[in-house]
Design a protein around this motif. Structure first.
Motif, mmCIF file in Angstrom:
data_model
loop_
_atom_site.group_PDB
_atom_site.id
_atom_site.type_symbol
_atom_site.label_atom_id
_atom_site.label_comp_id
_atom_site.label_asym_id
_atom_site.label_seq_id
_atom_site.Cartn_x
_atom_site.Cartn_y
_atom_site.Cartn_z
ATOM 1 N N SER A 35 2.258 6.201 -7.154
ATOM 2 C CA SER A 35 1.273 7.173 -7.624
ATOM 3 C C SER A 35 1.789 8.602 -7.485
ATOM 4 O O SER A 35 1.634 9.424 -8.397
ATOM 5 N N ALA A 36 2.413 8.888 -6.331
ATOM 6 C CA ALA A 36 2.955 10.232 -6.124
ATOM 7 C C ALA A 36 4.056 10.540 -7.125
ATOM 8 O O ALA A 36 4.173 11.672 -7.624
ATOM 9 N N VAL A 67 0.845 -1.202 0.000
ATOM 10 C CA VAL A 67 0.000 0.000 0.000
ATOM 11 C C VAL A 67 0.880 1.251 0.000
ATOM 12 O O VAL A 67 0.636 2.196 -0.758
ATOM 13 N N PHE A 68 1.904 1.244 0.840
ATOM 14 C CA PHE A 68 2.845 2.371 0.836
ATOM 15 C C PHE A 68 3.556 2.468 -0.506
ATOM 16 O O PHE A 68 3.802 3.566 -1.017
ATOM 17 N N ASP A 92 2.458 11.297 -10.519
ATOM 18 C CA ASP A 92 1.849 12.627 -10.485
ATOM 19 C C ASP A 92 2.912 13.716 -10.609
ATOM 20 O O ASP A 92 2.718 14.717 -11.316
ATOM 21 N N GLN A 145 1.282 4.111 -3.025
ATOM 22 C CA GLN A 145 1.232 5.547 -2.785
ATOM 23 C C GLN A 145 2.481 6.241 -3.308
ATOM 24 O O GLN A 145 2.403 7.310 -3.920
ATOM 25 N N ALA A 146 3.634 5.599 -3.094
ATOM 26 C CA ALA A 146 4.883 6.182 -3.592
ATOM 27 C C ALA A 146 4.901 6.203 -5.114
ATOM 28 O O ALA A 146 5.321 7.189 -5.742
#
Length: 241
Positions: free
Chosen positions: A129-130, A122-123, A133, A126-127
């Protein structure tokens, strides 16, 4: 000294180094019947099989300590989690050596490891995806066109992988530290800990091995009352019953 033996019921080869921690054991010599080693071995195997121990596997195995150490034949019993009892009947000069020893090895707790991996993933997502972006923001600004869609995805994939591995390393390190401080065992969370029922099953397996040896020696005419008495059995490491 290298000792090699042959027997009909050997099913596999087992490395002694993979057995784990020693829990308990017993040994003695039956004098003058060294030539009955194979007969007693067969009797022990049959005795263990006929007892129908629940959730216990019984088989013959060659046990070795390495590629050049030779091997010896044992009857072995195994049960959850990672407990093994080695039973041996071997000729020792004119005498017969009978022995059993019980070991337990750490078994990975896959449920805990799976949960930790999911949390770390999950982390990692997030990494990743960030990172995508951020790359998209750069490419849509004054550096428009600097990164293609494929390059952004590859960058995000690397961020996911390294983010997951990094989070997993932090989780493992933190839990290992807490285990060491609180329980004096950094691996406590990561391996299956035998509960009270498991501990009972392990000591029962040891007792049955002991009884099987005595029963087999009695059948070949040995007065088992003259053998070394075994009064206490270890249920866990440093826990007697």
């Amino acid at each position: 000294m290298v000792i090699k033996e042959q027997t009909s019921f050997v099913s596999r080869t087992l490395n002694f180094r993979n057995l784990g921690f020693y829990i308990d054991g017993w040994a003695d010599l039956a004098e003058g019947i060294g030539d009955k080693a194979e007969e007693v071995r067969e009797l022990i195997l049959n005795s263990l099989i006929n007892r129908n121990m629940p959730e216990v596997k019984v088989e013959g195995a060659k046990v070795t300590t390495g590629l050049t150490s030779g091997n010896r034949n044992y009857t072995i019993t195994t049960t959850f989690p990672g407990a093994t009892t080695l039973v041996r009947s071997g000729q020792y000069g004119k005498d017969l050596l009978v022995t059993w020893s019980t070991y337990i090895k750490p078994v990975p707790n896959w449920k805990v490891l799976t949960v930790l991996t999911i949390i770390a993933a999950v982390f990692g997502l997030q990494a990743g995806s960030a990172t995508i972006d951020a790359a998209r923001s750069i490419s849509s600004g004054f550096l428009e066109g600097l990164l293609s869609t494929g390059q952004m995805l590859i960058t995000g994939l690397f961020a996911f992988v390294f983010g997951t591995l990094g989070a997993l390393a932090v989780e493992i390190g933190l839990l290992a530290f807490l285990g060491l401080i609180i329980l004096r065992d950094p691996f406590w969370v990561f391996v299956i800990q035998p509960n009270i029922f498991d501990a009972d099953d392990i000591v029962h397996m040891s007792i049955v091995a002991h009884k099987a040896i005595l029963e087999s020696l009695d059948k070949v005419g040995i007065d088992t009352a003259l053998l070394r008495a075994k009064q206490e059995f270890q249920r866990k490491r440093n826990e007697k019953v």
